[in-house]
Design a protein around this motif. Structure first.
Motif, short mmCIF file in Angstrom:
data_model
loop_
_atom_site.label_atom_id
_atom_site.label_comp_id
_atom_site.label_asym_id
_atom_site.label_seq_id
_atom_site.Cartn_x
_atom_site.Cartn_y
_atom_site.Cartn_z
N TRP A 6 -6.30 6.94 5.05
CA TRP A 6 -5.14 6.45 4.32
C TRP A 6 -4.93 4.95 4.56
O TRP A 6 -4.05 4.35 3.95
CB TRP A 6 -3.86 7.16 4.79
CG TRP A 6 -3.86 8.63 4.58
CD1 TRP A 6 -4.13 9.59 5.51
CD2 TRP A 6 -3.55 9.33 3.37
NE1 TRP A 6 -4.02 10.83 4.95
CE2 TRP A 6 -3.66 10.70 3.63
CE3 TRP A 6 -3.20 8.91 2.08
CZ2 TRP A 6 -3.44 11.68 2.67
CZ3 TRP A 6 -2.98 9.87 1.12
CH2 TRP A 6 -3.10 11.25 1.41
N PHE A 55 -3.97 4.11 7.53
CA PHE A 55 -2.89 4.14 8.50
C PHE A 55 -3.49 4.11 9.91
O PHE A 55 -4.51 4.74 10.16
CB PHE A 55 -2.03 5.40 8.30
CG PHE A 55 -0.65 5.24 8.85
CD1 PHE A 55 0.29 4.43 8.21
CD2 PHE A 55 -0.28 5.87 10.03
CE1 PHE A 55 1.55 4.26 8.74
CE2 PHE A 55 1.00 5.70 10.56
CZ PHE A 55 1.91 4.90 9.90
N ARG A 81 -0.64 2.79 -4.19
CA ARG A 81 -0.04 2.01 -3.10
C ARG A 81 -0.60 2.54 -1.78
O ARG A 81 -0.53 3.74 -1.53
CB ARG A 81 1.48 2.14 -3.12
CG ARG A 81 2.10 1.62 -4.40
CD ARG A 81 3.59 1.92 -4.43
NE ARG A 81 3.87 3.33 -4.29
CZ ARG A 81 3.84 4.21 -5.30
NH1 ARG A 81 3.54 3.81 -6.52
NH2 ARG A 81 4.10 5.48 -5.08
N TYR A 82 -1.15 1.65 -1.00
CA TYR A 82 -1.72 2.11 0.28
C TYR A 82 -1.56 1.00 1.31
O TYR A 82 -1.16 -0.12 0.99
CB TYR A 82 -3.18 2.52 0.11
CG TYR A 82 -4.09 1.43 -0.41
CD1 TYR A 82 -4.19 1.16 -1.78
CD2 TYR A 82 -4.86 0.65 0.45
CE1 TYR A 82 -5.02 0.17 -2.26
CE2 TYR A 82 -5.70 -0.35 -0.02
CZ TYR A 82 -5.77 -0.58 -1.38
OH TYR A 82 -6.59 -1.58 -1.86
N ASN A 83 -1.89 1.34 2.55
CA ASN A 83 -1.74 0.39 3.64
C ASN A 83 -3.10 -0.20 4.02
O ASN A 83 -4.09 0.51 4.08
CB ASN A 83 -1.13 1.11 4.85
CG ASN A 83 -0.66 0.14 5.92
OD1 ASN A 83 0.06 -0.81 5.62
ND2 ASN A 83 -1.05 0.35 7.16
N VAL A 84 -3.11 -1.49 4.25
CA VAL A 84 -4.32 -2.19 4.70
C VAL A 84 -4.00 -2.76 6.07
O VAL A 84 -2.94 -3.37 6.26
CB VAL A 84 -4.67 -3.34 3.73
CG1 VAL A 84 -5.85 -4.13 4.25
CG2 VAL A 84 -4.97 -2.79 2.35
N THR A 85 -4.87 -2.56 7.03
CA THR A 85 -4.58 -3.04 8.38
C THR A 85 -5.85 -3.44 9.10
O THR A 85 -6.94 -2.95 8.77
CB THR A 85 -3.84 -1.95 9.20
OG1 THR A 85 -3.61 -2.45 10.52
CG2 THR A 85 -4.65 -0.66 9.30
#
Lengths: 292, 389
Positions: free
Chosen positions: B244, B246, B233-237
């Protein structure tokens, strides 16, 4: 699991202002997820841009911080690729109803299985307090120094006209009820809209003399009028006594209707017959080829 | 259509360029298409609406082009090879999300079937005016992959290449064709399964419950991916981000990311460059063209050769990143270089930047919505040679 197990504590502290209601919504959402016993690997969250969108960084799920207004469109692609995943889309009022209004009504019309949370604080907080599509007529923002001259959107009515099959409204004052509603919305097999009225004491509250965060939440408490129970067709009756409350806000579940869900309907009506026909045609041509 | 065991004869089909795009995408393993009707690309959506469910995929008509590209990026992040198709006006609407795919490094393929512009322009006519929009259409420093073709057999392979490059480099790849190629019908041989190489996504080998850094590039600049819905589970932006995923504003992280996004493609032109060439060895005049213009260029090149003019030709199939080194080397001995394109001059500037003595570079163009003809090009060659039209 505990609610805090769904948090990415590594990325705390959060960026929200003191008194902001968004943390209450995140807490209620995590309570709902915990109550449903969802596996973190099965949850996808997509957000747009704004204060609401920053929730994603703190939730330990598959999180996609996308473009202003477009979260539902990104989420639609994820859901089509992996219909088994639980998709939650927190958006702000400007995000969902202004720049993303087109995606909002079409996602509702499609009845694709995801939960849209409209975190409505009646302002664009991240950019400093401009008026939004839910700012009341005559209210103030940094781009409405003389007051706005337009009517606000009613999120529930809009979602209803667009065809959402689950529609609810609650407020940050009603945190426990919010968690119950969100759990219900996530479980609902279709497009769910949950509008949460949330306070922005930093901008909207200050510009409109609404007091501090506690006073704003007390305002939600005093104006809230619960809607009636759902009838057999899944619709609630809204009865407002104008004498009883000044500026009443109906809250509760307005609609919960069972309708064909998009991914499911596409599979049954399109993919299965098309695959079967293609397989039959391939078998027929293979048989014909064998005779030559 | 592309099943094993078909007779060789039944592999040859008479298709429109747009239909070739659809079939080649299916061949490449594309299983999700989201789009919005727009001339002259609509046949891609129409064919895929019918064909995708036959192979277990999904077609979706979205509310607009913005929604289409966003849904495509979402589906790709969840592990499905995805594509959209459009024309200039829709391509303009997609630019912000293309930048998101660049920044978040999510593979996807966009077909732009060019019409005349600007604005609604000439929906059903020939133009190659979107070349620079592909390169610089979205804001901020970045690089991008753009491929094109002049004929349907090449187009089939180019579409497959676009999917392969988008997966290898985790980048949006644009297939840029024009109305002539999109709507023209000609014979194309659909390759057998396995005949063309397909690149599948490089997935991380980091085990479950071990920290996975989605945005820590390997030494070769590649980023092993973990599809959404998997065990990481990770963050995409779209914000500048650390390893990360982030958000970060630290100058070193910003600097490293911008360099990575730019150089992962610009440093790999050798792998990314596709082109064709004819009669360059003794060529005093070199024609450089691409897309349908290259058909006219090649015709006049062969015609002039047949009367003894020392002329050769390069047909570009990779437009971005621009193959400047290849052009510089191959044009070293040319007396004149004529770039043939249907715009006011877009690739011609890249050619001038690439070669020594840019004063020998000329533009043969046409922007009236009609396809450029061999005669148009011949007239310019005669003027350059001092022979008069």
């Amino acid at each position: 699991m505990a609610v805090t197990d769904y948090l990415r504590k590594r990325f705390m502290p959060h960026i929200w202002c003191p008194g902001c209601g968004h943390g209450i919504i995140m807490r209620a959402l995590l309570s709902a997820v915990e109550k449903l016993g969802l596996d973190k690997n099965d949850i996808v969250m997509a957000s747009g841009i704004g204060c609401s969108a920053r929730m994603l960084g703190y939730v330990d799920a598959h999180t996609m911080h996308t473009l202003h207004g477009r979260a539902l469109a990104f989420a639609t692609g994820v859901k089509m690729a992996r219909p088994d995943l639980t998709v939650v889309v927190p958006m702000g009022d400007g995000d969902a109803l202004a720049i993303g209004g087109n995606h909002f009504i079409h996602a509702a019309r499609r009845n694709i299985d995801m939960t849209a949370i409209v975190m409505n604080n009646s302002t664009y907080g991240m950019t400093g307090g401009q008026y939004s599509p839910t700012t009341g007529c005559g209210e103030y923002g940094t781009t409405a120094p003389y007051g706005t001259v337009v009517q606000p959107f009613d999120t529930v009515e809009l979602a209803s006209a667009a065809g959402a099959s689950f529609i609810a409204r609650t407020t940050t004052y009603h945190a426990r009820e919010m968690a119950r509603i969100l759990a219900d919305a996530i479980r609902h097999p279709g497009f769910s809209v949950v509008e949460v009225l949330t306070q922005c004491p930093t901008y909207y509250g200050r510009k409109n003399a609404k007091g501090d965060a506690v006073e704003m939440m007390e305002g939600f408490r005093d104006c809230a009028v619960p809607v009636g129970p759902l009838d057999d067709s899944g619709h609630a009756t809204v009865t407002i006594d104008p004498e009883a409350v000044d500026a009443p806000i109906p809250i509760g579940v307005f609609r919960k209707e069972v309708r064909a869900e998009y991914c499911d309907a596409y599979r049954r009506q399109v993919i299965e017959p098309a695959e079967a026909a293609a397989a039959a045609s391939a078998a027929a041509s293979a048989a014909a080829g064998g005779e030559q | 259509m592309s099943t094993a065991g078909q007779t060789e004869r039944s592999r040859v089909q008479f298709l429109q360029g747009n239909e070739v795009c659809a079939e080649a995408a299916l061949y490449a393993g594309m299983r999700y298409f989201a789009g919005y009707p727009i001339t002259p690309s609509t046949e891609i959506a129409e064919r895929l609406a019918e064909r995708l469910p036959q192979v277990g995929g999904s077609f979706m008509q979205m509310e607009d082009e913005i929604g289409s590209i966003c849904a495509v990026i979402g589906a790709s992040l969840a592990g499905t090879k995805s594509m959209t198709a459009t024309s200039g006006p829709g391509f303009s609407l997609m630019q912000e999300a293309i930048g998101y795919a660049v920044m978040a490094e999510i593979p996807c393929v966009i077909v732009d079937v060019q019409r005349g512009g600007p604005s609604t322009g000439l929906p059903t006519h020939a133009s190659q005016g979107d070349v620079m929009q592909v390169r610089y259409g979205t804001h901020g420093d970045h690089s991008i992959v753009c491929l094109t073709a002049s004929n349907h057999q090449d187009l089939f392979g180019i579409v497959v290449d676009a999917f392969n490059f988008s997966e290898v480099f985790r980048t949006p790849a644009v297939v840029l064709i024009d109305e002539v190629v999109g709507h023209m019908r000609e014979a194309v041989r659909v390759p057998e399964p396995g005949e063309l190489d397909l690149t599948e996504r490089l997935l991380t080998d980091v085990p479950r419950d071990v920290d996975y850094h989605p945005y820590a590039p390997r030494e070769d600049d590649r980023l092993p991916m973990s599809n959404f819905g998997g065990v990481h589970r990770y963050n995409v932006t779209g914000l500048v981000h650390d390893m990360w995923g982030f958000p970060s504003e630290k100058p070193k992280i910003v600097n490293d990311l911008i360099h990575h996004l730019y150089l992962k493609l610009e440093n790999r032109k050798q792998m990314l460059t596709r082109w064709r060439e004819w009669s360059l060895d003794d060529a005093e005049i070199v024609l450089i063209s691409y897309g349908s213009s290259a058909r006219s260029a090649r015709h006049i090149m062969e015609n002039r050769r047949s009367v003894g003019v020392p002329i050769g030709m390069i047909e570009l199939q990779t437009l971005w990143p621009f193959p400047s080194e290849m052009i510089r080397t191959k044009c070293r001995h040319a007396e004149y270089i004529v770039v043939v394109e249907m715009n006011m001059g877009q690739i011609v500037h890249e050619v001038k930047r690439a070669v020594d003595r840019p004063e020998r570079v000329f533009l043969s163009n046409r922007v009236d919505g009609e396809m450029i003809t061999p005669t148009d090009i011949k007239h310019l060659i005669r003027v350059i040679q001092g022979k008069g039209v």
